[in-house]
Design an enzyme around this catalytic site. Structure first.
Site, PDB file in Angstrom:
ATOM      1  N   LYS A 112      -6.238   4.816   8.149  1.00 17.56           N
ATOM      2  CA  LYS A 112      -5.092   5.588   7.654  1.00 17.56           C
ATOM      3  C   LYS A 112      -5.415   7.069   7.581  1.00 17.56           C
ATOM      4  O   LYS A 112      -4.614   7.920   7.998  1.00 17.56           O
ATOM      5  CB  LYS A 112      -4.676   5.054   6.282  1.00 17.56           C
ATOM      6  CG  LYS A 112      -4.074   3.660   6.319  1.00 17.56           C
ATOM      7  CD  LYS A 112      -3.769   3.129   4.927  1.00 17.56           C
ATOM      8  CE  LYS A 112      -3.145   1.740   4.987  1.00 17.56           C
ATOM      9  NZ  LYS A 112      -2.866   1.184   3.656  1.00 17.56           N
TER      10      LYS A 112
ATOM     11  N   SER B 109       0.806  -1.218   0.000  1.00 21.32           N
ATOM     12  CA  SER B 109       0.000   0.000   0.000  1.00 21.32           C
ATOM     13  C   SER B 109       0.840   1.270   0.000  1.00 21.32           C
ATOM     14  O   SER B 109       0.306   2.351  -0.231  1.00 21.32           O
ATOM     15  CB  SER B 109      -0.943   0.013   1.214  1.00 21.32           C
ATOM     16  OG  SER B 109      -0.202   0.077   2.420  1.00 21.32           O
TER      17      SER B 109
END
Length: 821
Positions: free
Chosen positions: A711, A668
């Site tokens: 996040k 990611s």
């Protein structure tokens, strides 16, 4: 190539606040409180799993055992219990099973199948039989009839035993020899005047006289030996007559009482056959009842109420009930859940008792296992617990394959028991086993145990989530309301249910889905009910749901707060304002148990002339996992295929997660690493108020990642502490938009323009947002547009290639080594 001074592009506004959190409207639920809702089955969205459970529960063929897989809290146990209860209600009640003594081979007890409810009745009948005979048989042996017959036998024995001896004594006396009885037996001695000759008289005889006496005594000794040889045979005949007498005396009482038991169980042929063996053994061992009578004299209770069947020597007539059912019970097939599926708990065990310093056992010490109790019905086991118990999994498979229950102790399997044990008859097995576990365990069993697929042909795969629409929202609202009612919680308002459903969306990590982890939602309801009680409220409101969620987050946030504190105090260096070349804020998710939170990391890139090598420092020091390394190789391929493709790649670059002291895995951060590389190559700085997440493919497309909400919120929390500037935000893959379900404070900040969530589809889009400069595209002449990031990157790579060519022309093709010189 130097970039000319141009006006920077503004940071995009990002997604509208309405796209960041799509909440459930309480008005759409159709009720004000859950008190008005009717009870539901508690299962939605699990049609596939329910069909599999019904198939396994109802099909009659063997080996269609069931493995239930899915996440914790998705209702697996509830569904299995409800559906098995429905299937068990229409199945016949299974038989009772008992172990009884094998009088011919005691170490191999016999198993008997009985009609439901007969086992305990037979056990009570045998106990009463022993108690009655323990009183009646001794009374028979005290009767005048018995005493008369016994005296006759004794007199007859005495006559037969004493008559030959008396005749021999008379014969010896004629020859002046006396037969004397001593403690050691019989002896012969010469007599004179009717008295034995004294030793001194014997010594005074002449040798001829002594020889005559000795010869006479020796001859008579041989005759006496012949007479005495008849003694053991006479004693044997005597014992046989006594035993015959005892058996004859006991036969009437035993036959009468056993006949009563036979009449009670006349429809059970196996019981009738067993009672015949009992009758024979009791008549052969009538003295056991006499011994019991003698022991009873020392007891504190009267003979009338004494429980003679409790005496250990009557265990041979006991009935060991393994499985018993109440014939009047409305329930049919049993459903057994074994929480400790060890070998002994599963297949049964044989216990031992200490006798005179040694371990002994008998058939009454055989104890049933879960398979015995579930025989004829269903057995529910936890797969992980079963596999963690030594030999339990192998024993279960063996029983299912042989369709019988053989009791084997763990000590016997390991050859650790030196004591004599039993070999009970195996009991035929007819059971449907249901294993409940996770998908990973199911996959491992499928791949590494070839017998698993043969024995467990059906799998019930529970869904993790449900498509979100008006119908499913109302259905899930009824389910959570039903769970609240089952837990005895206060009714919930429509707002509370809506808030709980919003949490279900967040748990699903998809605003188009609803999580079916009912267990986690129930925990929220329980805690919310606690706060409602504290506040003396009759209803659970949305504020109580929110408080429960926030408090659960707070309890697990210690590590998160410590990490954030380290950033605020600049122990860990993270910039949230300004610009830097070759530096970008990457985002990752940290998981501690069931709690997950976002973490910001500084990613830096350095570049120089080289031989086309891209160094992943995390991988070099073995901190990077395979997925992270894959992402780095992909971005390396992106560089090689998009820039200066007509010259050798002459780059030496390095990437690192700064101040990372643990493992790094996942791809990611690959887009963030690529942005850092492009910034280092172009020399154009990156806005530090923006953080990046997303993976990248070789074509430069930004791909979806997991944990997008955590996040974004992790970087948002850091920016709040540092101070929101209005130029901060997070770049996410456009394909993650449907996964957004952010906290309300993040949504409010986005609504006011203080924070942004910017969707990105390609690397070119992302680099424009991060640098404020055009990414550029290739024109007809094959060159990138002037004054673009891509043009600067390609120019830098061509410059490296030209420099490398110069080194090569000087006779050294390794610019790294040449530069060190």
């Amino acid at each position: 190539m130097a970039l000319k001074s141009t006006a920077k592009m503004d940071i995009p506004a990002g997604l509208p606040s309405s796209r960041l959190r799509i909440e459930c409207d309480p008005k759409s639920l159709g009720f004000k409180t859950t008190a008005s809702l009717k009870s539901t089955s508690g299962l939605i969205g699990q049609d596939r799993a329910i069909g599999a459970i019904k198939l396994s529960a109802e099909i009659s063929h063997k080996e269609f055992n069931l493995y239930v897989l899915g996440r914790e809290g998705t209702g697996r146990h509830t569904a299995v219990k409800r559906l098995l209860l429905e299937a068990a209600a229409v199945r016949p009640m299974p038989c009772d099973w008992v172990y009884v003594n094998n009088f011919d081979t005691p170490h191999k007890p016999n198993a008997m199948r009985l009609a439901p409810g007969s086992a305990t009745a037979l056990k009570s009948a045998m106990q009463q039989l022993v108690d009655d005979l323990a009183v009646e048989i001794p009374a028979l042996f005290e009767s005048e009839d018995y005493q008369t017959q016994r005296r006759a036998i004794e007199e007859e024995f005495g006559q037969k035993h004493e008559k030959p001896i008396a005749e021999f004594a008379d014969q010896a006396k004629v020859e002046n020899v006396a037969l004397l009885r001593t403690p050691m037996g019989f002896m012969l001695a010469a007599i004179e005047d009717g008295k034995p000759i004294k030793p001194e008289v014997y010594e005074a005889l002449t040798p001829e006289q002594r020889g005559e006496v000795d010869a006479k005594i020796e001859r008579l000794q041989e005759h006496l030996a012949g007479v005495l040889k008849q003694g053991p045979q006479l004693e044997k005949e005597h014992r046989q007559k006594v035993e015959t007498l005892h058996a004859g005396m006991a036969e009437h009482a035993v036959s009468l009482r056993i006949h009563e038991v036979e009449n009670e169980f006349s429809k059970e042929p196996c019981i009738v056959g067993y009672l015949k063996n009992v009758r024979t053994d009791m008549m052969s061992n009538a003295e056991l009842f006499l011994l019991s009578k003698e022991r009873a004299k020392d007891g504190p209770f009267p003979e009338v109420i004494r429980k003679y069947h409790l005496d250990p020597h009557f265990d041979r007539y006991a009935v060991n009930v393994m499985v018993s059912h109440d014939a009047n019970d409305t329930a049919a097939a049993p459903i057994i859940t074994e929480d400790l599926p060890s070998l002994g708990q599963l297949t049964g065990r044989i216990e031992h008792i200490s006798e005179m310093g040694t371990l002994a056992t008998n058939f009454t010490l055989i104890k049933p296992g879960a398979l015995h109790r579930a025989n004829g019905g269903y057995l529910v086991l936890d797969a992980q617990r079963l596999l963690s118990e030594p030999y339990a999994w192998e024993a279960l498979k063996r029983c299912l394959q042989s369709q019988s229950i053989a009791i084997t102790s763990l000590a016997e399997r390991l050859s650790l028991s030196p004591t004599t044990t039993l070999e009970p008859d195996p009991i035929p097995l007819d059971v449907r086993v249901v294993l409940i576990g996770n998908g990973r365990l199911h996959m491992l069993l499928q791949n590494f145990d070839p017998e698993f697929g043969q024995l467990f042909k059906v799998q019930a795969d529970f869904e993790d989530d449900l498509t979100r629409n008006a119908k499913s929202i109302r259905a899930l609202a009824r389910v959570v309301a039903d769970y609240a009612d089952q837990e005895g919680l206060r009714p919930m308002t429509a707002g509370a249910v809506a808030a709980l459903l919003d949490q279900a969306v967040r748990m699903a990590e998809d605003n188009k889905k609803l999580s079916l982890e009912i267990g986690a939602l129930t925990d929220v309801m329980r805690e919310a009910d606690f706060y409602a009680v504290q506040q003396k409220r009759d209803l659970i409101s949305d504020s109580h749901i929110s408080q429960a969620i926030m408090q659960a987050e707070y309890r697990a946030a210690r590590i998160k707060e410590r990490m954030q504190e380290a950033v605020v105090r600049k122990t860990i260096l993270i910039d949230t304002s300004g610009t830097r070349v070759g530096q970008v804020n990457g985002l990752s998710v940290v998981g501690i148990g069931n709690h997950h939170f976002g973490r910001s990391s500084r990613i830096t890139a350095t570049v120089r002339l080289g031989a086309g090598k891209l160094i992943d420092i995390e991988r070099e020091v073995e901190l990077g996992g395979p997925l992270h390394s894959k992402g780095v190789l992909i971005l390396s391929s992106y560089l090689a295929s998009h820039y200066a493709v007509d010259v050798p790649m002459s780059l030496h670059a390095s990437l690192v997660f700064e101040q990372s002291y643990g493992g790094v895995d996942g791809d990611s951060a690959s887009s963030a690493e690529l942005y850092a590389l492009l910034s280092a190559l172009s020399g154009v700085p990156i806005r530090q108020g923006l953080a990046v997440t997303g993976s990248v493919n070789q074509n430069g497309e930004v791909q979806a990642i997991g944990g997008v909400n955590e996040k974004i919120e992790g970087f948002f929390d850091l920016c709040v502490v540092r101070g929101l500037t209005g130029e901060q935000g997070v770049l996410i893959p456009a394909s993650n938009i449907d996964h957004l379900m952010l906290r309300r404070e993040v949504v409010e900040a986005a609504k006011t323009g203080a924070f942004r969530v910017i969707p990105i589809k390609t690397i070119d889009q992302g680099v424009e947002v991060l640098t404020g400069q055009k990414a550029g595209h290739r024109e007809r002449n094959g060159q990138y547009s002037d004054e673009s990031i891509n043009a600067l990157v390609e120019a830098r790579l061509r410059a490296f290639a030209n420099t490398r060519r110069k080194f090569a022309s000087q006779g050294d093709t390794n610019p790294d080594r040449k530069s060190r010189r």
